[in-house]
Design an enzyme around this catalytic site. Structure first.
Site, mmCIF file in Angstrom:
data_model
loop_
_atom_site.group_PDB
_atom_site.id
_atom_site.type_symbol
_atom_site.label_atom_id
_atom_site.label_comp_id
_atom_site.label_asym_id
_atom_site.label_seq_id
_atom_site.Cartn_x
_atom_site.Cartn_y
_atom_site.Cartn_z
ATOM 1 N N LYS A 100 1.317 3.422 1.696
ATOM 2 C CA LYS A 100 1.290 4.950 1.586
ATOM 3 C C LYS A 100 0.814 4.718 -0.268
ATOM 4 C CE LYS A 100 3.084 9.406 1.199
ATOM 5 N NZ LYS A 100 4.214 10.438 1.620
ATOM 6 N N GLU B 296 5.558 2.571 -0.548
ATOM 7 C CA GLU B 296 4.544 3.712 -1.239
ATOM 8 C C GLU B 296 5.018 3.438 -2.884
ATOM 9 O OE1 GLU B 296 4.689 8.508 -2.111
ATOM 10 O OE2 GLU B 296 6.291 7.693 -0.776
#
Length: 340
Positions: free
Chosen positions: A220, A178
């Protein structure tokens, strides 16, 4: 590392029409959410709130592929003594764990941050696996502002993400990678695109250097979107087109799926943007959601810390999960929101 098993989990996490519930708020972050609904931030309240979501069968079984847990939650038991991890598994969902330890100032880079937690990770991952976690999450934070981000911040955070991902795979845990470019500033969508492109390219370079198998991870990212304070807002279609173009330029097709963060968008915005991207179609990876606030704001408000409101909160959670599930298939329509 058994890559076939890692790939199986990564594919299941981003399965068509299903997405990830980010229920990994730290104790400090959930306090802010609970303050807004006049609810005391106790361990029991945190457990009761999360349990009500995990027991929402319609949402969990049909729309949620995995749940990111906070360290406290992965060890907790429901009121009836069932471990919360078991409830998630019984719903056909995959338990996951947030493993980073938050951000700290990056030395010699004013206003920039580095994510902490790598040093103890090799010892913690086997325990999380034993507890039932089959994937993990690590968030890097890149801010846009005057003179930032610096290459130092982008490189250092990408390197840490890659090292975390390699450690996860060595412990048979799928890493969610992420790298979040924040939407807090006054920058326009083109500046966000430019910075996110740099961040994603550096991240995949570092993943390659750390020998991370792309088939056994999930990305992500943020969407290409104007900052919250920008005077120049973008249409849903522009966000979708620029984000898809950006991902095609940066993300190898070997990655099984991409699960977006909502990053401060409203519930409906996050759903509309995801839907518009999936309507473009012809993508090498599944595009889905890994939302926290955009799935939880409505149920939190409906619950407001009262046991009598559990059913209403579950109804609100089911609605948001369904809307995002439809968006993940490109089948959402704005008028479906009014039907709730």
């Amino acid at each position: 590392m058994n890559l076939a098993d890692l790939n199986k989990v990564a594919v299941a996490m981003t399965a068509n029409g299903k997405g990830i519930l980010a229920a990994d708020e730290s104790t400090g972050t959930i306090k802010k959410r609970f303050d807004a609904i006049a609810t005391e931030n106790t361990e029991d309240n945190r457990r009761d709130y999360r349990e009500l979501m995990f027991r929402t069968a319609e949402a969990m079984k049909n729309c949620i592929s995995g749940v990111i847990l906070y360290d406290e939650t992965i060890w907790q038991k429901a009121k009836d003594g069932t471990p919360l991890v078991k409830i998630i598994e019984q719903m056909g969902s995959i338990p996951g764990i947030k493993v980073d330890e938050g951000t700290k100032p990056l030395p010699n880079c004013p206003g920039e941050l580095i994510t902490a937690g790598l040093d103890k990770l090799p010892d913690r991952l086997p325990k999380y696996y034993e507890a039932g976690a089959r994937f993990a999450k690590w968030r890097a934070v890149i801010d846009i502002g005057a003179g930032i981000p610096s290459y130092t911040a982008i490189h250092t955070n990408a390197h840490a993400l890659a090292r975390y991902a390699a450690l996860c795979q060595a412990n048979q845990i799928v890493p969610i990678v992420e790298p979040e470019v924040l939407m807090d500033g006054d920058h326009d969508i083109d500046r966000c695109y430019e910075v996110t492109e740099f961040v994603l390219k550096e991240t995949f370079q570092q993943l390659y250097y750390q020998r991370v198998a792309l088939e056994g991870m999930v990305l992500k990212p943020n969407m290409a979107i104007a900052g919250k304070k920008s005077a120049k807002k973008s249409s849903v279609q522009e966000v979708a087109e620029k984000t898809v173009k950006l991902l095609k330029a940066c993300v190898p097709g070997a990655v099984p799926g991409i699960a977006f963060l909502s990053g401060g968008q409203s519930d409906e915005e996050a759903t509309a943007h995801l839907d518009a991207m999936n309507k473009i179609g012809n993508l090498p990876w599944n595009l889905t959601f890994s939302y926290g606030r955009a799935l939880q704001a409505a149920p939190q408000k409906a619950w407001s810390g009262k046991a009598a409101n559990v059913a209403a909160a579950q109804t609100a959670f089911t609605h948001r999960a369904k809307m995002n599930s439809l968006a993940a298939k490109g089948e959402w329509k704005k008028d479906m929101e009014k039907a709730a």
